[in-house]
Each structure stands twice: as structure tokens, then as C-alpha cells.
Design a protein around this motif. Structure first.
Motif, PDB file in Angstrom:
ATOM      1  N   GLU A 224       0.823  -1.206   0.000  1.00  0.00           N
ATOM      2  CA  GLU A 224       0.000   0.000   0.000  1.00  0.00           C
ATOM      3  C   GLU A 224       0.859   1.259   0.000  1.00  0.00           C
ATOM      4  N   GLU A 225       2.026   1.178   0.642  1.00  0.00           N
ATOM      5  CA  GLU A 225       2.909   2.354   0.641  1.00  0.00           C
ATOM      6  C   GLU A 225       3.388   2.652  -0.771  1.00  0.00           C
ATOM      7  N   ASN A 226       3.727   1.600  -1.531  1.00  0.00           N
ATOM      8  CA  ASN A 226       4.164   1.802  -2.917  1.00  0.00           C
ATOM      9  C   ASN A 226       3.027   2.369  -3.761  1.00  0.00           C
ATOM     10  N   ILE A 227       1.791   1.870  -3.539  1.00  0.00           N
ATOM     11  CA  ILE A 227       0.629   2.401  -4.262  1.00  0.00           C
ATOM     12  C   ILE A 227       0.451   3.880  -3.938  1.00  0.00           C
ATOM     13  N   GLN A 228       0.625   4.224  -2.659  1.00  0.00           N
ATOM     14  CA  GLN A 228       0.473   5.623  -2.268  1.00  0.00           C
ATOM     15  C   GLN A 228       1.564   6.476  -2.898  1.00  0.00           C
ATOM     16  N   ARG A 229       2.796   5.927  -2.965  1.00  0.00           N
ATOM     17  CA  ARG A 229       3.881   6.682  -3.607  1.00  0.00           C
ATOM     18  C   ARG A 229       3.581   6.903  -5.085  1.00  0.00           C
ATOM     19  N   MET A 230       3.074   5.868  -5.762  1.00  0.00           N
ATOM     20  CA  MET A 230       2.717   6.027  -7.178  1.00  0.00           C
ATOM     21  C   MET A 230       1.614   7.066  -7.349  1.00  0.00           C
ATOM     22  N   LYS A 497       0.338   5.874 -14.489  1.00  0.00           N
ATOM     23  CA  LYS A 497      -1.097   5.601 -14.339  1.00  0.00           C
ATOM     24  C   LYS A 497      -1.412   4.135 -14.602  1.00  0.00           C
ATOM     25  N   SER A 498      -0.746   3.547 -15.614  1.00  0.00           N
ATOM     26  CA  SER A 498      -0.979   2.138 -15.927  1.00  0.00           C
ATOM     27  C   SER A 498      -0.571   1.249 -14.750  1.00  0.00           C
ATOM     28  N   ARG A 499       0.640   1.502 -14.193  1.00  0.00           N
ATOM     29  CA  ARG A 499       1.097   0.696 -13.052  1.00  0.00           C
ATOM     30  C   ARG A 499       0.213   0.920 -11.833  1.00  0.00           C
ATOM     31  N   TYR A 500      -0.176   2.183 -11.610  1.00  0.00           N
ATOM     32  CA  TYR A 500      -1.026   2.492 -10.442  1.00  0.00           C
ATOM     33  C   TYR A 500      -2.381   1.798 -10.532  1.00  0.00           C
ATOM     34  N   LEU A 501      -3.008   1.854 -11.724  1.00  0.00           N
ATOM     35  CA  LEU A 501      -4.326   1.223 -11.882  1.00  0.00           C
ATOM     36  C   LEU A 501      -4.252  -0.288 -11.693  1.00  0.00           C
ATOM     37  N   GLN A 502      -3.142  -0.894 -12.145  1.00  0.00           N
ATOM     38  CA  GLN A 502      -2.987  -2.333 -11.986  1.00  0.00           C
ATOM     39  C   GLN A 502      -2.886  -2.708 -10.505  1.00  0.00           C
ATOM     40  N   GLU A 503      -2.018  -1.981  -9.764  1.00  0.00           N
ATOM     41  CA  GLU A 503      -1.866  -2.271  -8.335  1.00  0.00           C
ATOM     42  C   GLU A 503      -3.127  -1.902  -7.564  1.00  0.00           C
ATOM     43  N   LYS A 504      -3.777  -0.805  -7.969  1.00  0.00           N
ATOM     44  CA  LYS A 504      -5.000  -0.381  -7.283  1.00  0.00           C
ATOM     45  C   LYS A 504      -6.103  -1.428  -7.486  1.00  0.00           C
TER      46      LYS A 504
END
Length: 690
Positions: A224-230, A497-504
């Protein structure tokens, strides 16, 4: 309200026993059950708890002063309670029945049964509680606890004794000694916690903690920390992109304004004779130069695009680029094949249903379950063969999982447009040099045709024209720089955005569970915050009730009242208002503990019977008389006393006989193999027959 029957079957030393109790009337509210130590008095109290509260009884048995195995818990308790004769004879069940009369015509009949393996006597984890409401001796339809929305605990909460305050009504008087030996502040705290349901709140907190631990083990690992950083990076880049786009729009408007000013200066210079009378000369030259400069910017952008977008890929090894392209194509083929498989799955289910669900033609002979299982397996294998193995052009492993299907297609399309030749670059450079030379030549022409400045006006206009032209050039350079940054940011934003949406998406797939965990943590935090605030709600009422009971029980008359502070600190005040310090003798402390239990029962507002095991263990004769007077002061409250011969002996029984409604004497026999048998003899007591 009174308990009219307790029936034990294969419970501890009781193969079968029925104890019937009459309604407390005409001052007869005491039931005496006598038995020597080890004859089964405490078993009756334990059976009452188990019948009413099931597995929750283990917690409340301990609070009522009864010994339990906290480590092994409920299964071990039941297996030890299973009657030895029944186990030896291969029987497989144990039951306890309790009938509670709410009035003369209304009753609740509760029977809880446990099942065991006939060979080993091990509990099968199977039990049932059946409840019948009885009206005028006619039982209603039976209801099972936990079935069809019926809960026995709700019934007991509404019409009898809730589990968390049961220890105020059903308890081991012998164990009151241990309660009396504690600091009084601890006694009061424990009592208030039971009265206010804090025990239930703490149980809830513990169960929520276990629930959270179990749920967290099922939630996929997401950083979640990495998602928040992205998200922070994406937000910052999008904000910067918006700022650049806004500045570009403002710069374009300013550029248009400056070009208008330059046009005005050119016209004024021409009118002033700067063009040698040929008005169109200077204007046309400047416009031609601006057209060349515009062409120069276009050529520059084409070169920058080649350098930024295509040249880096030409610097990569061709084998690596080919491998990347091949992998993308195979991943696209895999995604298409998986989509086709998913789309055809409903047809497979329909086919299986139609094949196996058809009634004709019939199988002759009929298929056995094993044969039917083989047919189903063949259908599954045949259907799977339509899709497996996947086509040879499908990827065996998805390497670029960060790209969704559309981005893979775009990437593949981009790779197809990478081709750029040396001649293309050479032509663009030649075109750039030619445009620079043409622009310089036009500049020299403009200087030659400007004319002579006679009164300084022309010089001023020329200076203004130069200033505006320089500002235009600076602004155009600024716009080009921003265009490059915008292009770079757009690429960065799309990738992030692509990486963030995938992890999200991965995190969102588990969001219901995470939401439950967050709610559970908030509830536990509320419990921790609320518990200390609950004590003041009942402190004053408890102090008043304890004072009244204490005065009835103690034979010292100097006590005026008991005062309880919000933290549980208890003080006994004399008639002068000063604290009284007793010697804390065994009897005095037991009287205090008994007053506490009685006060808690009174403040609870529940009009239930009292069931007390070993009720008078450490009291002297005067205290015994006082506590018995207290028990008989409310002639409508049933009091069931489980006594040994040294507590309520023959002489004391004769003094209280007029208040006794029923007696039982427990007889114990050794039947071998270390097994004892207890029988309950009605209308019998130690040395006195009624």
C-alpha cells in the motif's frame, strides 16, 4: 419466576436424576439439596450453566467460582462430564434439562444434548439445544437454538438471566472466600464489569482481534505504501502537466498579442518611410521570414521527435527489440485465447447439464455413482481438449503484466513505426541549414530597405520592433521547451497511471475484506475508549444496594453506608461519616463479598432465582442466621442451596424448616472402575425426614 425442574442424564455421576421444585409461596422459598463433598452438589450448578449457556458457560463458570480447564476448554470439560457408566456401556449422549416457570401457567422448557463417540467417549462436536414454551402444561412447537433465526441467548436475555450476569445469581459460595480475599477495589471492579456487560465487550474485542488475524491471512499482499507513492507521483505529474498546459495556453495568447504588436510596428515603420515608399516591401519580407522561421520550428520538432522517440530504440540490440515485439504479440494472442475460453465456459456448463440432465434415452443398465463420476470426468477432459494446450503463438509466461490489452496493442503499433533511415535525418539537417541561411538573408534585405530615420521616430519604432521581435523569439523558445516537457510528462503520466491502476485493482479486489478489517479495528478502539466511562453509570446504585444488604448481613451496627468511587475504590463509613477499618476477618470479608453479589443482582433488575453451592462455609452462627434471614426476606425469590452437612446441619435445618419448600439428599455409590453413581432422594435431608 422459579426453576421448577432440573433433569440430568448421563451427566457426571448422575445416570439419571430429576429434581422438581415447587413455586415459592407462603414464605417457603428455600430449596435444600444436601450432599457430602464429592457427591455431586457442584455438578448440579455446572449442569445449570451448561444447559442454559452452552460453550459460553466455560467463561461464566470460572467467574462464578467453579473450576474449569482454561487451556483445554469446552470439549475437555464435556468429555470429563460424560457419565462413566454410560461411556462403559457404549451410550453416546448426555443431556441436561431445565424448566423455568415464568408464571403458574407459562414456562420455558430447555433441553441441551451432547453426542459422543460410543467407543472412545470423545465429543463429536455435535450438540443441540431444544426449547419449548409451555402454556398451561401444553408445550409449543420445539425450537432449536441457532436455527430459523431463533437464539436461546436472546430468550434468556429477555425472560431469565443474561449470561454475563449469571454469576450474580448462580455461584459457589465456597469460592466467595477467594473473592473475599481479594482487594475490595478488585471485587467491585469485577462485579461492575459483569453488571455493565464489560465482560461481553471484552469478549467481542477478543473475537474481533481473532477475526482480524484470520482475515489478514486471506488478503493478498499489496504494498500500500508503494501504491500511495505512485499516486503521489501521479498526482504531482498531473498537476505539473495541467500547469504547463495552462501556461502554454497563456503563452500562445501572449504570442498572438506580440505578433499583432509587431505587425503594427512594421506598418508604422513602412508609413514613416522605412520601406523607401514601398509599403509592402518591409512587411512582405518580415512575413516571409516568419514563414521560414515557422518551417524551421517544424523541422526542429521532427528532429527532436526522432531523437526522443525513435533513436533510443535504434540504439538497442536488434535481437532484444525483436524479442520484446515477439513477447508482446504472444501475450496479445494469450489474452485473446483466454477471452475466448471464458466466453465459451457457459456453453460447456449448458452442454454438461443437457447431457447429464436428459431423461431419455435412459442408460441401460443405470450408471452407478462411480460410473457417473467417470462420465463427468470424460466430459471435462473432452471439453478441456478443445482449448488445451493453448495455440503455439500464445505466451507461456506473461512478462509485461503491467500493460493492459490496449497498451500492448499501442506498444506493438509504435514498434512498427520505429523505422527511420540515415537519409531521412540527413534531409532534415539539410533543410534546417537552408532555412537558417534564408532567414539570415531576409534579415539583411530588411536592413537594406529600411530607409533613413530623419526625426528619430523611425529609430524608436525600430527599437520597439526589435524589442517585440526579441520577446517573440524568447516566448517561442519557451513554448518549445514546454512542449518538450509536456511530451515527456505525458509519457511518464501514462506509464505511472498504468502501473497504479494495476496495483490499485489488486487492492480493490480485496477492498471488502480490508473495509471489514478497518471497521473491526474502529469498533475495538471504541470499546477501549468506552469501557472506562461505563463505571460511573451504576456506581451509586450499587453502593446503595450494597449498604442495604450489608446492614442486613453484618451484626455490627456502626456501619452507616458504603461509598464506591468511580474507579472502584470502596469505603465503609460509620455514623459519624468517617471511614471504618475492620480487621478484615474471614467472616467480615465474606459478608462484604456476599453483599457485593447480592447488590449487583439487585441493581441488575433481574428477578431470578439464586442457586448457591456451599453457601455458609466460613460464617459463624450469627452471620448464618443473618444471611438466611436475607435469603428469606424476599419470599417470592427462589433460593436453591447446595449444602454439605457442616453448613446447614440438622439443628439449623429444624430452625429454618418453615421456609423450606423442598429437600433432596444426594446418595453416592461406588460401582467399580473408579466410577461413582449419585441418586437424588426427595424429601430427605441430613438426619431429618420430612
Amino acid at each position: 419466576m422459579w426453576i421448577s425442574k432440573i433433569e440430568l442424564t448421563n451427566f457426571k455421576s448422575y445416570p439419571h436424576a430429576e429434581l422438581d421444585f415447587p413455586e415459592p409461596t407462603d414464605g417457603k422459598n428455600i430449596v435444600l439439596i444436601g450432599g457430602m463433598n464429592g457427591y455431586g452438589k457442584t455438578s448440579i450448578l455446572e449442569a445449570l450453566y451448561l444447559a442454559l449457556y452452552g460453550k459460553d458457560a466455560i467463561i461464566h463458570l470460572a467467574r462464578a467460582g467453579l473450576k474449569t480447564d482454561d487451556i483445554k476448554g469446552y470439549p475437555t470439560f464435556l468429555e470429563r462430564a460424560f457419565n462413566g457408566e454410560a461411556k462403559r456401556d457404549g451410550q453416546d449422549s448426555m443431556s441436561v434439562r431445565v424448566v423455568i416457570n415464568r408464571t403458574k401457567t407459562k414456562a420455558i422448557d430447555i433441553r441441551r444434548r451432547w453426542y459422543f463417540k460410543s467407543v472412545t467417549g470423545t465429543w463429536t462436536r455435535d450438540e443441540e439445544a431444544v426449547v419449548r414454551e409451555v402454556f398451561r402444561d401444553v408445550p409449543d412447537t420445539p425450537k432449536k437454538d441457532g436455527k430459523n433465526g431463533f437464539l436461546l441467548s436472546d430468550l434468556l436475555d429477555d425472560h431469565f438471566v443474561p449470561a454475563h450476569i449469571a454469576p450474580f445469581f448462580f455461584f459457589d459460595g465456597e469460592e466467595v472466600k477467594k473473592l473475599a480475599d481479594q482487594a475490595r477495589i478488585e471485587q467491585v471492579k469485577q462485579g461492575l464489569e459483569g453488571l455493565l456487560g464489560i465482560v461481553l465487550l471484552r469478549q467481542l474485542a477478543d473475537r474481533l482481534r481473532d477475526f482480524e488475524a484470520g482475515k489478514r491471512s486471506t488478503v493478498s499482499s499489496v504494498d500500500e505504501e508503494n501504491i500511495q507513492r505512485m499516486l503521489d507521483s501521479l498526482t504531482a505529474d498531473q498537476a505539473r502537466l495541467t500547469e504547463l498546459q495552462r501556461d502554454s495556453s497563456e503563452s500562445s495568447e501572449r504570442l498572438a498579442q506580440l505578433k499583432g504588436e509587431r505587425e503594427s510596428f512594421i506598418e508604422r515603420i513602412t508609413a514613416a518611410g522605412g520601406g523607401g515608399g514601398d509599403i509592402a516591401t518591409v512587411k512582405d519580407l518580415v512575413e516571409e521570414r516568419e514563414g521560414l522561421r515557422s518551417n524551421q520550428r517544424d523541422v526542429q520538432k521532427q528532429l527532436e521527435r526522432i531523437l526522443a522517440d525513435k533513436l533510443p530504440f535504434h540504439l538497442m540490440p536488434r535481437a532484444l527489440l525483436t524479442e520484446f515485439k515477439t513477447q508482446l504479440e504472444s501475450e496479445i494472442a494469450l489474452a485473446s485465447w483466454e477471452a475466448e475460453c471464458r466466453s465459451l465456459q457457459p456453453k460447456r456448463d449448458k452442454f454438461e447439464w443437457a447431457f447429464l440432465g436428459a431423461s431419455t434415452p435412459e442408460f441401460q443398465p443405470g450408471l452407478s455413482p462411480e460410473q457417473l463420476a467417470v462420465v463427468k470426468a470424460r466430459i471435462e477432459t473432452a471439453w478441456a481438449s478443445l482449448f488445451h494446450p493453448p495455440p503455439t503463438n500464445c505466451a507461456e509466461t506473461v512478462v509485461h503484466g503491467y500493460l493492459h490489452d490496449e497498451l500492448r496493442e499501442r506498444a506493438l503499433s509504435f514498434l512498427g513505426s520505429l523505422s527511420v533511415g540515415q537519409q531521412d535525418v540527413h534531409d532534415l539537417l539539410s533543410q534546417q541549414r537552408s532555412l537558417v541561411e534564408q532567414i539570415d538573408e531576409l534579415g539583411r534585405k530588411i536592413s537594406r530597405v529600411e530607409g533613413i530615420d530623419r526625426d528619430g521616430t523611425l529609430a524608436t519604432l525600430k527599437a520597439d520592433l526589435k524589442r517585440v521581435s526579441d520577446e517573440i523569439e524568447t516566448l517561442e523558445n519557451h513554448i518549445r521547451s514546454e512542449d518538450r516537457e509536456v511530451a515527456s510528462l505525458e509519457v511518464a503520466v501514462n506509464n505511472t497511471k498504468s502501473r497504479y491502476l494495476q496495483e490499485k485493482k489488486r487492492m480493490d479486489d480485496t477492498s471488502p475484506t480490508r473495509s471489514l478489517l478497518n471497521k473491526s479495528e474502529r469498533v475495538r478502539a471504541v470499546i477501549e475508549e468506552v469501557v472506562p466511562l461505563l463505571f460511573p453509570l451504576k456506581v451509586q446504585a450499587l453502593a446503595t444496594a450494597m449498604t442495604k444488604v450489608y446492614k442486613q448481613l453484618a451484626h455490627k451496627d456502626q456501619v452507616a453506608k458504603i461509598v464506591i468511587d468511580n474507579d472502584g475504590t470502596t469505603r465503609i463509613l460509620g455514623k459519624t461519616g468517617k471511614d471504618i477499618v475492620f480487621d478484615r476477618s474471614a467472616g467480615e470479608n465474606q459478608i462484604f463479598a456476599t453483599a457485593l453479589i447480592a447488590g449487583l443482582a439487585q441493581v441488575s433488575g433481574v428477578k431470578a432465582p439464586l442457586v448457591v453451592d456451599t453457601p455458609l462455609g466460613r460464617l459463624d452462627s450469627r452471620h448464618r442466621a443473618n444471611i438466611f434471614q436475607f435469603w428469606t426476606s424476599d419470599s417470592n425469590r427462589q433460593v436453591i442451596l447446595l449444602s454439605q452437612d457442616k453448613e446447614i446441619d440438622t439443628d439449623f435445618y429444624k430452625r429454618i424448616k418453615d421456609n423450606v419448600s423442598a429437600t433432596y439428599l444426594l446418595d453416592h455409590t461406588d460401582v467399580g472402575d473408579g466410577i461413582g453413581r449419585t441418586t437424588a432422594k426427595r424429601d430427605k435431608y441430613f438426619g431429618a425426614n420430612r
